[in-house]
Write a protein that holds these residues in place. Sequence first.
Motif, PDB file in Angstrom:
ATOM      1  N   ALA A  60      -1.017 -45.221 -31.923  1.00  0.00           N
ATOM      2  CA  ALA A  60      -0.095 -46.184 -32.501  1.00  0.00           C
ATOM      3  C   ALA A  60       0.715 -45.467 -33.587  1.00  0.00           C
ATOM      4  O   ALA A  60       0.222 -44.542 -34.246  1.00  0.00           O
ATOM      5  N   ASP A  61       1.953 -45.898 -33.766  1.00  0.00           N
ATOM      6  CA  ASP A  61       2.816 -45.254 -34.761  1.00  0.00           C
ATOM      7  C   ASP A  61       2.181 -45.252 -36.148  1.00  0.00           C
ATOM      8  O   ASP A  61       2.350 -44.307 -36.918  1.00  0.00           O
ATOM      9  N   SER A  62       1.434 -46.295 -36.448  1.00  0.00           N
ATOM     10  CA  SER A  62       0.859 -46.438 -37.794  1.00  0.00           C
ATOM     11  C   SER A  62      -0.207 -45.380 -38.101  1.00  0.00           C
ATOM     12  O   SER A  62      -0.550 -45.192 -39.266  1.00  0.00           O
ATOM     13  N   VAL A  63      -0.743 -44.721 -37.071  1.00  0.00           N
ATOM     14  CA  VAL A  63      -1.827 -43.760 -37.313  1.00  0.00           C
ATOM     15  C   VAL A  63      -1.473 -42.345 -36.882  1.00  0.00           C
ATOM     16  O   VAL A  63      -2.267 -41.420 -37.085  1.00  0.00           O
ATOM     17  N   LYS A  64      -0.297 -42.155 -36.308  1.00  0.00           N
ATOM     18  CA  LYS A  64       0.099 -40.819 -35.846  1.00  0.00           C
ATOM     19  C   LYS A  64       0.073 -39.829 -36.993  1.00  0.00           C
ATOM     20  O   LYS A  64       0.547 -40.111 -38.095  1.00  0.00           O
ATOM     21  N   GLY A  65      -0.501 -38.662 -36.721  1.00  0.00           N
ATOM     22  CA  GLY A  65      -0.588 -37.619 -37.727  1.00  0.00           C
ATOM     23  C   GLY A  65      -1.787 -37.763 -38.647  1.00  0.00           C
ATOM     24  O   GLY A  65      -2.079 -36.853 -39.431  1.00  0.00           O
ATOM     25  N   ARG A  66      -2.496 -38.899 -38.570  1.00  0.00           N
ATOM     26  CA  ARG A  66      -3.668 -39.116 -39.436  1.00  0.00           C
ATOM     27  C   ARG A  66      -4.955 -39.247 -38.638  1.00  0.00           C
ATOM     28  O   ARG A  66      -6.019 -38.842 -39.104  1.00  0.00           O
ATOM     29  N   PHE A  67      -4.873 -39.830 -37.452  1.00  0.00           N
ATOM     30  CA  PHE A  67      -6.053 -40.057 -36.611  1.00  0.00           C
ATOM     31  C   PHE A  67      -6.011 -39.100 -35.418  1.00  0.00           C
ATOM     32  O   PHE A  67      -4.938 -38.784 -34.894  1.00  0.00           O
ATOM     33  N   THR A  68      -7.198 -38.690 -34.993  1.00  0.00           N
ATOM     34  CA  THR A  68      -7.325 -37.844 -33.811  1.00  0.00           C
ATOM     35  C   THR A  68      -8.451 -38.371 -32.936  1.00  0.00           C
ATOM     36  O   THR A  68      -9.573 -38.564 -33.424  1.00  0.00           O
ATOM     37  N   ILE A  69      -8.143 -38.589 -31.671  1.00  0.00           N
ATOM     38  CA  ILE A  69      -9.152 -39.041 -30.719  1.00  0.00           C
ATOM     39  C   ILE A  69      -9.535 -37.860 -29.832  1.00  0.00           C
ATOM     40  O   ILE A  69      -8.677 -37.071 -29.422  1.00  0.00           O
ATOM     41  N   SER A  70     -10.822 -37.735 -29.564  1.00  0.00           N
ATOM     42  CA  SER A  70     -11.291 -36.638 -28.717  1.00  0.00           C
ATOM     43  C   SER A  70     -12.504 -37.107 -27.923  1.00  0.00           C
ATOM     44  O   SER A  70     -13.104 -38.137 -28.233  1.00  0.00           O
TER      45      SER A  70
END
Length: 111
Positions: A60-70
Amino acid sequence: QVQLVESGGGLVQAGGSLKLSCVASGRDFSGRPVGWYRQAPGKQRELVAQILSGDNTYYADSVKGRFTISRDNAKNTVILQMNSLKPEDTGVYYCAVGMSWGQGTQVTVSS
């Protein structure tokens, strides 16, 4: 049917980090799309991040650059690493695969 258990939530100050885990049992979910959703108080549940087949990802745009899913297929686990947390990230976080949902884990970010 796959059973999902989330963990890793808690209380953190703004700017801090948390690592959420979603462990699956009952059925292998490697290669299947897995999503992390959150529901803030009084708001609808929203998709935060998703890992797709081929390990492509969506944020989501609100979390781009802060959250990482793996994904760790050997452990049947999907991780959501959350950095630079903001108070608006507060909510119950759920993982989902197909029609299966976990019970959720609470994330609270204080200002």
